[in-house]
Design an enzyme around this catalytic site. Structure first.
Site, mmCIF file in Angstrom:
data_model
loop_
_atom_site.group_PDB
_atom_site.id
_atom_site.type_symbol
_atom_site.label_atom_id
_atom_site.label_comp_id
_atom_site.label_asym_id
_atom_site.label_seq_id
_atom_site.Cartn_x
_atom_site.Cartn_y
_atom_site.Cartn_z
ATOM 1 N N ASP A 183 -4.802 -2.332 -12.302
ATOM 2 C CA ASP A 183 -5.992 -2.432 -11.826
ATOM 3 C C ASP A 183 -7.214 -2.404 -12.897
ATOM 4 O O ASP A 183 -7.000 -1.644 -13.737
ATOM 5 C CB ASP A 183 -6.273 -1.195 -10.567
ATOM 6 C CG ASP A 183 -7.586 -1.654 -9.695
ATOM 7 O OD1 ASP A 183 -7.342 -2.818 -9.171
ATOM 8 O OD2 ASP A 183 -8.413 -0.844 -9.689
ATOM 9 N N ASP A 231 3.488 -1.256 6.730
ATOM 10 C CA ASP A 231 4.204 -0.291 5.882
ATOM 11 C C ASP A 231 5.448 -0.957 5.412
ATOM 12 O O ASP A 231 5.803 -2.006 5.339
ATOM 13 C CB ASP A 231 4.561 1.031 6.929
ATOM 14 C CG ASP A 231 5.075 0.191 8.207
ATOM 15 O OD1 ASP A 231 6.126 -0.550 8.133
ATOM 16 O OD2 ASP A 231 4.689 0.775 9.302
ATOM 17 N N HIS A 236 -6.578 -10.265 -2.690
ATOM 18 C CA HIS A 236 -7.304 -9.674 -1.541
ATOM 19 C C HIS A 236 -8.681 -9.423 -1.819
ATOM 20 O O HIS A 236 -9.145 -8.297 -1.204
ATOM 21 C CB HIS A 236 -6.572 -8.214 -1.479
ATOM 22 C CG HIS A 236 -6.617 -7.186 -2.744
ATOM 23 N ND1 HIS A 236 -6.172 -7.909 -4.039
ATOM 24 C CD2 HIS A 236 -7.228 -6.229 -2.986
ATOM 25 C CE1 HIS A 236 -6.292 -6.756 -4.927
ATOM 26 N NE2 HIS A 236 -7.060 -5.901 -4.434
ATOM 27 N N ASP A 237 -9.351 -9.534 -2.925
ATOM 28 C CA ASP A 237 -10.819 -9.568 -3.165
ATOM 29 C C ASP A 237 -11.500 -10.812 -2.913
ATOM 30 O O ASP A 237 -12.601 -10.779 -3.311
ATOM 31 C CB ASP A 237 -10.845 -8.885 -4.596
ATOM 32 C CG ASP A 237 -10.188 -7.767 -4.736
ATOM 33 O OD1 ASP A 237 -10.222 -6.712 -3.907
ATOM 34 O OD2 ASP A 237 -9.959 -7.376 -6.015
ATOM 35 N N GLU A 277 -5.182 -7.013 -14.366
ATOM 36 C CA GLU A 277 -6.360 -7.630 -13.805
ATOM 37 C C GLU A 277 -7.582 -7.459 -14.680
ATOM 38 O O GLU A 277 -8.183 -6.491 -14.782
ATOM 39 C CB GLU A 277 -6.523 -6.672 -12.297
ATOM 40 C CG GLU A 277 -7.863 -7.498 -11.437
ATOM 41 C CD GLU A 277 -8.470 -6.584 -10.636
ATOM 42 O OE1 GLU A 277 -9.024 -6.931 -9.702
ATOM 43 O OE2 GLU A 277 -8.633 -5.160 -10.884
ATOM 44 N N LEU A 300 -11.088 0.162 -18.465
ATOM 45 C CA LEU A 300 -10.848 1.542 -18.848
ATOM 46 C C LEU A 300 -11.834 2.338 -19.672
ATOM 47 O O LEU A 300 -11.792 3.511 -19.443
ATOM 48 C CB LEU A 300 -9.511 1.565 -19.273
ATOM 49 C CG LEU A 300 -8.032 1.079 -18.315
ATOM 50 C CD1 LEU A 300 -6.828 1.193 -18.887
ATOM 51 C CD2 LEU A 300 -8.412 1.836 -17.166
ATOM 52 N N ASP A 351 1.307 -1.893 -8.026
ATOM 53 C CA ASP A 351 -0.135 -1.775 -8.464
ATOM 54 C C ASP A 351 -0.531 -0.312 -9.036
ATOM 55 O O ASP A 351 -0.456 0.561 -8.392
ATOM 56 C CB ASP A 351 -0.773 -2.025 -7.123
ATOM 57 C CG ASP A 351 -2.169 -2.609 -7.461
ATOM 58 O OD1 ASP A 351 -3.059 -2.508 -8.422
ATOM 59 O OD2 ASP A 351 -2.522 -3.627 -6.811
ATOM 60 N N ASP A 363 3.888 -4.357 10.344
ATOM 61 C CA ASP A 363 3.983 -2.899 10.853
ATOM 62 C C ASP A 363 5.242 -2.735 11.393
ATOM 63 O O ASP A 363 5.639 -3.624 12.179
ATOM 64 C CB ASP A 363 2.732 -2.724 11.941
ATOM 65 C CG ASP A 363 2.591 -1.398 12.552
ATOM 66 O OD1 ASP A 363 3.086 -0.619 11.804
ATOM 67 O OD2 ASP A 363 1.941 -1.175 13.490
HETATM 68 O O1 TEU Z 1 -10.897 -4.958 -8.238
HETATM 69 C C1 TEU Z 1 -11.802 -5.142 -9.142
HETATM 70 C C2 TEU Z 1 -12.858 -6.217 -8.957
HETATM 71 O O2 TEU Z 1 -13.521 -6.491 -10.129
HETATM 72 C C3 TEU Z 1 -13.346 -6.847 -7.720
HETATM 73 O O3 TEU Z 1 -12.962 -8.096 -7.513
HETATM 74 C C4 TEU Z 1 -13.749 -5.770 -6.656
HETATM 75 O O4 TEU Z 1 -13.194 -6.363 -5.558
HETATM 76 C C5 TEU Z 1 -15.035 -5.897 -6.314
HETATM 77 O O5 TEU Z 1 -15.939 -5.735 -7.594
HETATM 78 C C6 TEU Z 1 -15.453 -4.979 -5.481
HETATM 79 O O6 TEU Z 1 -16.802 -5.281 -4.775
HETATM 80 C C7 TEU Z 1 -9.926 -4.154 -8.073
HETATM 81 C C8 TEU Z 1 -9.052 -4.305 -6.851
HETATM 82 O O7 TEU Z 1 -8.448 -5.519 -6.858
HETATM 83 C C9 TEU Z 1 -10.041 -3.953 -5.709
HETATM 84 O O8 TEU Z 1 -9.462 -4.229 -4.361
HETATM 85 C C10 TEU Z 1 -10.554 -2.473 -5.848
HETATM 86 O O9 TEU Z 1 -11.633 -2.520 -4.689
HETATM 87 C C11 TEU Z 1 -11.068 -2.202 -7.151
HETATM 88 O O10 TEU Z 1 -10.304 -2.907 -8.135
HETATM 89 C C12 TEU Z 1 -11.261 -1.051 -7.501
HETATM 90 O O11 TEU Z 1 -9.978 -0.410 -7.544
HETATM 91 CA CA CA Z 2 2.533 1.302 10.219
#
Ligand code: TEU
Ligand code: CA
Length: 524
Positions: free
Chosen positions: A201, A30, A325-326, A264, A206, A99, A22
């Site tokens: 993503d 940011d 991040h997931d 992804e 799609l 992304d 930040d």
């Molecule tokens: O993630 C898609 C996905 O399949 C996941 O692992 C997702 O985090 C999970 O199903 C949600 O419960 C991508 C992104 O990486 C994720 O952060 C987004 O939330 C998602 O697409 C929607 O854009």
């Molecule tokens: Ca900030």
């Protein structure tokens, strides 16, 4: 062997922008913050940063709900700041990947606001609208990946719209020519600004079945699993027509030279391979997520590495992802000692590695109290193990500073208590030093970057393999067990070890000991 492209030689570093640095005290990372930390990323030895979404967004899914594909959210900064960041990154020799979130927009995107305004609006078919079932309920049984039905009722026009994720994230209709054209314009907008490629993503989602057939029940469903696992995703993912779209994205990038297209895609390996394109004209790298939930054993990993290598189409380039991040962080999944073994694995396997920010300092999943939960996936399905806040806590720069130097304000998620960059910086035995040593080793050893991988063998808890390029041969041995193990080795020299004291050790042919949690790379 043809000359490698930059993304084949390179290492990708994923930045979750809310949590990296930040710069203005609002507690949210940011662009100016990221810019200030580019030297760190480049000194680490990474070659590219992939930045999770930074576009204008109501942040229902923290940026994965895009309200304008061609601008920057004021929370993250401005377009000129982004352009500055790209220039700075390029000066440091770093590529910048964005992304791209084409499957769905925010419901606040002007496209959707138009689409929902009336049934005869020209953008009505840019999204997936259906009449109710005869009983007035949703048109079919499709389920949202964030819980509940995937259909949201719209009172004003008397139809349902489809959302694979949150109701705030309506899915676009990729069968519509105008949607494709608009999205192609989005790619070009960023490519024109010097962006080096995209992580796309949910690329495999799609296209949906054009007859909107019900998904069949999943016979393997276990109670406690997320709700959408009740159904097989037969008609909502991996439809054959998706490949034509991947090809057209790839063609657009090819207009700009060496730009990279990463998908992804969470699919079993055989289906995943199709995303390379039948003629190598698909994605450059469909993300290989197998390490994210692999059983952490030598035998499992040996099988996985061999099968992946065999399944790769000719000329397809492999890749490995250790965290994102997931998903829970590697140090929490396998523990601190094995996280070091994981680092050696990720950076010595054949293929482009992707490092998730913070994994290089051994960050663990944060403890998130109930009233601190921010992730919509957790808020909508509490206690289902879906929460993604723990792996999104702020980067820990300096333990001695408030909020570990991430912010002067109140951080949007609590800062965890792992040892920070500054604490590990001068310590040769730290995880950070291990990552730096590994990344340096990759640069000086062609065998690690473009060599073959062979003799992938599990023996008890030990995994061994060889990387070879011309007359350079490296032997890698990793101990996944909790006990010391003996390994058969040829004669050679240890060029890297998780325990620094072994670097430079001369190995005589025969058996050598490997301590628990130890991994070595030897020149043989
Ligand atoms: O993630 C898609 C996905 O399949 C996941 O692992 C997702 O985090 C999970 O199903 C949600 O419960 C991508 C992104 O990486 C994720 O952060 C987004 O939330 C998602 O697409 C929607 O854009
Ligand atoms: Ca900030």
């Amino acid at each position: 062997m043809p000359k490698l492209r930059w993304w084949q030689r390179g290492v990708i570093y994923q930045i979750y922008p809310r949590s990296f640095q930040d710069s203005n005290g609002d507690g949210i990372g940011d662009l100016v913050g990221i810019d200030a930390r580019l030297e760190y990323v480049s000194a680490l030895g990474a070659d590219a940063v992939w930045i999770s979404p930074i576009y204008p967004s109501p942040m229902a899914d923290f940026g994965y709900d895009v309200a304008d594909y061609c601008d920057i959210d004021p929370m993250f900064g401005t377009l000129p700041e982004f352009e500055q960041l790209v220039i700075h990154a390029h000066q440091l020799g770093l590529k910048v990947l964005l992304d791209f979130v084409p499957n769905h927009s925010s419901k606040r995107h002007p496209w959707f606001e138009e689409s929902r305004s009336s049934r005869d609006n020209p953008k009505r078919d840019w999204y997936l609208w259906r009449d109710p079932a005869p009983d007035g309920g949703p048109p079919n049984n499709w389920l949202s990946r964030m819980g509940g039905s995937a259909w949201e009722w719209d009172e004003h026009t008397g139809q349902y719209y489809y959302h694979a994720f949150l109701p705030e994230q309506p899915d676009l209709n990729w069968r519509h020519h105008d949607v494709r054209r608009a999205m192609d314009g989005v790619l070009r907008f960023w490519l024109d600004r010097g962006v080096d490629g995209f992580r796309v993503d949910v690329l495999w989602l799609l296209i949906k079945d054009d007859q909107f057939r019900d998904n069949p029940p999943n016979p393997a469903y276990q109670p406690g699993e997320p709700e959408h696992h009740r159904l097989l995703q037969t008609y909502t993912e991996d439809q054959p027509e998706v490949h034509e779209i991947v090809r057209s994205m790839r063609a657009t990038l090819d207009d700009y030279g060496e730009r990279v297209l990463i998908g992804e895609i969470y699919l079993p390996v055989t289906q995943l391979m199709k995303y390379y394109g039948a003629a190598g004209d698909g994605a450059d790298m469909p993300f290989n997520f197998q390490l994210l939930n692999a059983r952490w054993s030598a035998a499992t990993l040996a099988g996985m590495i061999r099968d992946y290598d065999c399944a790769l189409p000719k000329h397809a380039w492999p890749n490995w992802v250790l965290g994102n991040h997931d998903n829970p962080r590697i140090a929490s999944r396998v523990g601190a000692a094995q996280a070091r073994v994981a680092a050696v694995l990720l950076l010595t396997l054949r293929g482009t590695p992707t490092i998730y920010y913070g994994d290089e300092i051994g960050m663990t999943d944060g403890d998130i109290e109930r009233d601190q939960v921010r992730d919509p996936a957790e808020l909508r399905q509490p206690g289902m193990g879906q929460g993604r806040d723990p792996e999104r806590t702020p980067m820990q720069w300096a333990g001695s500073l408030p909020n570990a130097g991430f912010t002067d304000g109140k951080p949007w998620l609590p800062v965890a208590t792992n040892s920070s960059v500054r604490e590990q910086d001068g310590d040769a035995s730290s995880v950070l030093s291990l990552y730096r040593r590994l990344l340096t080793l990759r640069r000086s050893h062609a065998a690690l970057v473009q060599g073959t991988i062979a003799n992938v063998v599990a023996n008890g808890d030990v995994l061994t393999y060889e990387r070879r390029y011309r007359d350079q041969a490296l032997f890698i041995a990793l101990n996944f067990g909790v006990e010391c193990a003996m390994v058969q080795s040829r004669s050679g020299v240890v060029v890297l070890s998780t325990s620094v004291r072994r670097d430079g050790e001369v190995l005589a042919a025969g058996t050598i000991p490997l301590a628990t949690g130890e991994a070595i790379v030897a020149s043989v």
